[in-house]
Design an enzyme around this catalytic site. Structure first.
Site, mmCIF file in Angstrom:
data_model
loop_
_atom_site.group_PDB
_atom_site.id
_atom_site.type_symbol
_atom_site.label_atom_id
_atom_site.label_comp_id
_atom_site.label_asym_id
_atom_site.label_seq_id
_atom_site.Cartn_x
_atom_site.Cartn_y
_atom_site.Cartn_z
ATOM 1 N N ASP A 39 3.539 -9.954 -3.089
ATOM 2 C CA ASP A 39 2.304 -9.262 -2.699
ATOM 3 C C ASP A 39 1.052 -10.059 -3.078
ATOM 4 O O ASP A 39 0.000 -9.948 -2.431
ATOM 5 C CB ASP A 39 2.199 -7.900 -3.389
ATOM 6 C CG ASP A 39 3.493 -7.105 -3.434
ATOM 7 O OD1 ASP A 39 4.561 -7.732 -3.595
ATOM 8 O OD2 ASP A 39 3.438 -5.877 -3.356
ATOM 9 N N ASP A 83 -4.356 -6.993 -8.433
ATOM 10 C CA ASP A 83 -4.680 -6.163 -7.270
ATOM 11 C C ASP A 83 -6.173 -6.035 -7.000
ATOM 12 O O ASP A 83 -6.562 -5.351 -6.049
ATOM 13 C CB ASP A 83 -4.071 -4.771 -7.442
ATOM 14 C CG ASP A 83 -2.558 -4.798 -7.350
ATOM 15 O OD1 ASP A 83 -2.044 -5.456 -6.422
ATOM 16 O OD2 ASP A 83 -1.895 -4.182 -8.197
#
Length: 409
Positions: free
Chosen positions: A189, A129
């Site tokens: 993602d 992330d």
């Protein structure tokens, strides 16, 4: 003949115009004979003006909490995080996008202040992330200011992210937990974080970054997507064979269901991958995903997806404004890469989504909703986490989509 989406856009625009007049934000006097673009332009302008006011209230609320960033607002309580939470870069990104739309000393000061709170994540190597954290904050900051320090932070973050790439598998590992079930998990993602590496490849002329991106994007295209171009959430790879050994949809209704935000990540990812690489395979993939979503029988008329397209409780199940925001931002851009009716189809649907999100049903009143712009997003429904709440990434991609539409005039 108008599609059901354009008819729905008409139905939303007309009451929204009255709403905006009552608020004194704009005068929307377009007649039925005029193009929808007139109403949409007014909506974009008023939505950006409101987003700026609301986001400044949120910035001031957290001003004295020196290491905290807004995450959500739930049961009348502020939920914050430090920079370690995967969403930490989105609120600084919102401020940068609003500064881009309407430059002011106040927005600039807050954007810099909240961006600095995320700076330590440039060294993050224990999750994927770092792309969200750094590129949404420092990436937008550098794009708008060309601050050399921001450039340095982004390059360091790219190096950190690259440590999670295993050439034997050909993908960037997403998570390190649950090793009993997942050997080498990659989530859809993760396609979003490749943009950080593409930027670094262009800035540093380091071809290893672009090679990682190509490999990850290609293998994701090969193994994450079903024949109808819906995608799994998680694909875990065997570290010896480099082939999938387990596929599932961790945050969706079932392993074979279409979790709406996951589909939106894929659409957005392959759209920007085409923009940056000009590889037509990525454009075709983005088109296939877009067509799957826009033509899905469970896509609501107002363009805001249910949290999972295969939820058995449709229509009595939550919508996800975050999935709509991501989709809208991607579709505005994708419409530039195709021609004719297909271009109109994509952009008209994005306008429908934005008009719906800008309506009182999804946009909060000033000072309410904890200071967030949008209501009614879903984090992880099966995990009973962040259901029907505001979320920072919903606001981020919503404002990004507004900016993109504003630039198309």
């Amino acid at each position: 003949m108008k599609s059901k989406y354009i008819k729905s856009l008409d139905m939303i625009c007309r009451p929204l115009c009255l709403y905006l007049i009552l608020l004194g934000l704009t005068a929307c006097s377009a007649t039925r004979a005029q193009t929808n673009d007139t109403s949409v332009e007014a909506t974009v302008d008023s939505a950006l003006a409101f987003a700026e006011k609301q986001s400044l209230l949120l910035a001031k609320k957290y001003e004295k909490q020196h290491d905290q960033l807004p995450r959500t607002f739930q049961q009348d309580k502020d939920i914050s995080s430090d920079s370690r939470w995967w969403c930490s870069g989105f609120f600084p990104g919102v401020l940068w996008l609003l500064y881009e739309a309407h430059p002011s000393a106040e927005l600039l000061a807050y954007a810099k202040r909240y961006t600095q709170r995320v700076e330590r994540e440039q060294y993050t190597t224990d999750n994927h992330d770092v792309g969200f954290m750094i590129f949404c904050s420092f990436g937008n900051g550098y794009r708008l200011t060309k601050d050399p320090h921001y450039r340095s932070v982004i390059l360091t973050a790219a190096k950190s992210l690259s440590t999670r790439y295993d050439p034997a598998v050909g993908l960037i590992r997403s998570w390190d937990h649950n090793r009993e079930q997942w050997q080498y998990p990659v989530i859809i993602d993760n396609i979003m974080n490749l943009e950080l590496l593409l930027w670094a490849a262009n800035q540093s002329e380091d071809s290893t970054y672009s090679a990682m991106v190509r490999s990850h994007a290609d293998r994701t295209m090969q193994h994450h997507f079903r024949s109808d171009y819906s995608s799994y959430h998680v694909v875990s790879y065997d570290t010896l064979s480099a082939l999938p050994h387990h596929k599932q949809t961790h945050q969706g209704f079932s392993d074979e269901s279409s979790w709406s935000r996951g589909q939106a990540w894929g659409l957005y990812g392959y759209t920007y991958l085409y923009r940056e690489t000009k590889d037509r395979r990525y454009l075709q993939q983005a088109q296939h995903i877009a067509d799957y979503l826009l033509d899905h029988p469970h896509m609501p008329e107002d363009g805001i997806p249910y949290w999972d397209y295969d939820s058995p409780d449709i229509p009595n199940t939550p919508r996800d404004a975050s999935a709509a925001s991501i989709m809208a931002s991607a579709l505005v851009e994708l419409s530039d890469f195709v021609d004719g009716e297909l271009s109109h189809k994509y952009r008209d649907f994005a306008k429908l989504q934005i008009t719906t999100l800008a309506s009182p049903r999804y946009t909060a009143k000033l000072g309410e909703n904890g200071g967030f712009i949008l209501k009614h997003s879903v984090g992880a429904y099966p995990l009973h986490s962040e259901i029907d709440v505001p979320l920072t990434y919903a606001d981020y991609y919503y404002v990004e989509a507004l900016n993109k539409l504003k630039k198309k005039r």
